[in-house]
Design an enzyme around this catalytic site. Sequence first.
Site, PDB file in Angstrom:
ATOM      1  N   LYS A 191       0.649  -1.216  -0.001  1.00 36.91           N
ATOM      2  CA  LYS A 191       0.141   0.075   0.106  1.00 36.91           C
ATOM      3  C   LYS A 191       0.783   1.126   0.014  1.00 36.91           C
ATOM      4  O   LYS A 191       1.576   1.520   1.025  1.00 36.91           O
ATOM      5  CB  LYS A 191      -0.941   0.193   1.302  1.00 36.91           C
ATOM      6  CG  LYS A 191      -1.977   1.133   1.094  1.00 36.91           C
ATOM      7  CD  LYS A 191      -2.559   1.439   2.536  1.00 36.91           C
ATOM      8  CE  LYS A 191      -2.088   2.711   2.780  1.00 36.91           C
ATOM      9  NZ  LYS A 191      -2.200   3.840   2.154  1.00 36.91           N
ATOM     10  N   GLU A 265       9.928   2.433  10.617  1.00 38.71           N
ATOM     11  CA  GLU A 265      11.021   3.505  10.371  1.00 38.71           C
ATOM     12  C   GLU A 265      10.246   4.583  10.370  1.00 38.71           C
ATOM     13  O   GLU A 265       9.375   5.101   9.536  1.00 38.71           O
ATOM     14  CB  GLU A 265      11.709   3.562   9.000  1.00 38.71           C
ATOM     15  CG  GLU A 265      12.527   2.195   8.863  1.00 38.71           C
ATOM     16  CD  GLU A 265      13.778   2.203  10.013  1.00 38.71           C
ATOM     17  OE1 GLU A 265      14.154   3.305  10.489  1.00 38.71           O
ATOM     18  OE2 GLU A 265      14.225   1.194  10.156  1.00 38.71           O
ATOM     19  N   CYS A 299      13.040  12.089   6.296  1.00 39.86           N
ATOM     20  CA  CYS A 299      13.094  11.639   7.650  1.00 39.86           C
ATOM     21  C   CYS A 299      14.356  11.892   8.144  1.00 39.86           C
ATOM     22  O   CYS A 299      14.565  11.982   9.211  1.00 39.86           O
ATOM     23  CB  CYS A 299      12.542  10.199   7.862  1.00 39.86           C
ATOM     24  SG  CYS A 299      13.503   9.094   6.782  1.00 39.86           S
ATOM     25  N   GLU A 399       9.194  17.062  15.249  1.00 39.70           N
ATOM     26  CA  GLU A 399       9.557  17.031  13.488  1.00 39.70           C
ATOM     27  C   GLU A 399       8.593  17.703  12.981  1.00 39.70           C
ATOM     28  O   GLU A 399       7.315  17.670  12.883  1.00 39.70           O
ATOM     29  CB  GLU A 399       9.208  15.454  13.426  1.00 39.70           C
ATOM     30  CG  GLU A 399       9.723  15.213  11.856  1.00 39.70           C
ATOM     31  CD  GLU A 399       9.744  13.648  11.515  1.00 39.70           C
ATOM     32  OE1 GLU A 399      10.475  13.295  10.808  1.00 39.70           O
ATOM     33  OE2 GLU A 399       8.517  13.141  11.932  1.00 39.70           O
TER      34      GLU A 399
END
Length: 498
Positions: A191, A265, A299, A399
């Site tokens: 997906k 992750e 990231c 973040e």
Amino acid sequence: MSNVAMKSAHGSDVGHTGVEEFQNYIGGEWCSSKAERFDNINPAETSDIVGRFQASSAEDAERAVAAASAAFRSWKKMPISKRAVILNKAADHLEAHADRTAREMTREMGKSLGLAKDEILRSAQTLRFYAIEGQTLSGEVFPNDDPDMTVYTLREPLGVVSVITPWNFPISIPSRKIAPALITGNTAVFKPSSDAPLSGYRLAEAFVAAGLPKGVLNFVTGSAAEIGPAITVPPAIRAISFTGSTAAGERICRSVGFTTRTQMELGGKNPLIVMDDADLDHAVDLTVKGGFSLAGQACTGTSRVLVMKQVLAEFTERLVARVKTLKIGGGLVAGMDMGPLATARQLETVLNYIEIGKREATLLHGGERLTGAGYDGGYYVAPAIFTGVTQEMTIAREEIFGPVIAIIEVDSYADAIAKANDSEYGLSAAIVTRNPRVMHDFADDIQSGTVKINRTTTGNLVNAPFGGLKQSSTSTFRESGRTGLEFYTQTKTVYRGC
């Protein structure tokens, strides 16, 4: 849903509106969902619809899991050399269509054409790496005192795995998950992010063109809320490899049982330390590349720059001067240094964080939404530089996933390490220094899964492990490199007598 005017043999329809509609791939067949459709929008020019995709239902996802389950036994039994041939043919397909796919990637998520093509070619390299490396993964033979007995281990596949990936590296991240899964004999449900589904479609298409047997790889698009539980919770799912936000990763982990392997992750708040002996021009280059390439949407992107007070003023002056020269625009235009944010949602998030930063610290440069010719149709933000940032500030801790740099003053190496490690994340970290002793100490002292010395925080090799510490990753198996194979296999110990 548009009326269909022309049907393609490769899982897409072109409607009367001129917008191409792309299908799911389940059980070896391109197929449409009974549910709605969603449009894939160009973030550089939102009037450009890149494609129309299936807003799949849980029923569609369940069929994909069933198809992968049915295909597992025969795929597991296929000789690994034949599985390797398929991976290599898929790599050939990616390379042969790199120019087309790069343009599509740039249109759907905004990165420059050069970066998009590099990603596609690197993804082909990933498939070739695992086609070779997978054939070397084997068990061990153990000495024992019985001359009539042999004791050895087998490495065998887990079964059906789910691969759920983000939009920022929409081919390379799926490639480094799917390739080791398939070469070791697993079947998969893939997906992609709904914000960049066409790149994932092209990867699935490459495997189909390579002759992958029916059901081995199933491709389903749609919202995580609708189809996520159907491809993570069922007992048939033996492993989940996910890249995305920490919050989403935590929800997946809480929803599955202890028998389901998870490889997460997740987020990062990656520091770059600039020591007082650093080459400041090099430090500026690394900051710009790490913080503003891909509009900060990586990231491993640099978001905190910890600068020794002796060189803080000079570094900051050079950084601002450099950022003022950056060319911002659509990724299909040659010479652009930074493109748009990927979605309207991401634009809103970044602008909200910039407003928080204005209340907390000093906005030295940028931070405004860009308007006017070339900008009004897209999600553009001027790269932002904040100074006077301290550890407790929101922009130093959360973040942002955008082109925002927080400069933090430090007065010693020990202070820099303490502040760099003062984070819930530990994905990537870098230092700029000429001192060999500091380089050595940094590798030991920093709490990060990826450590860079005189290099940017971004980027990783195909053949080296990748992953973080703390809230950035699960602590099970790393992605990439040979360790990427281990997540998808289990060990069986065999005692064989005469």
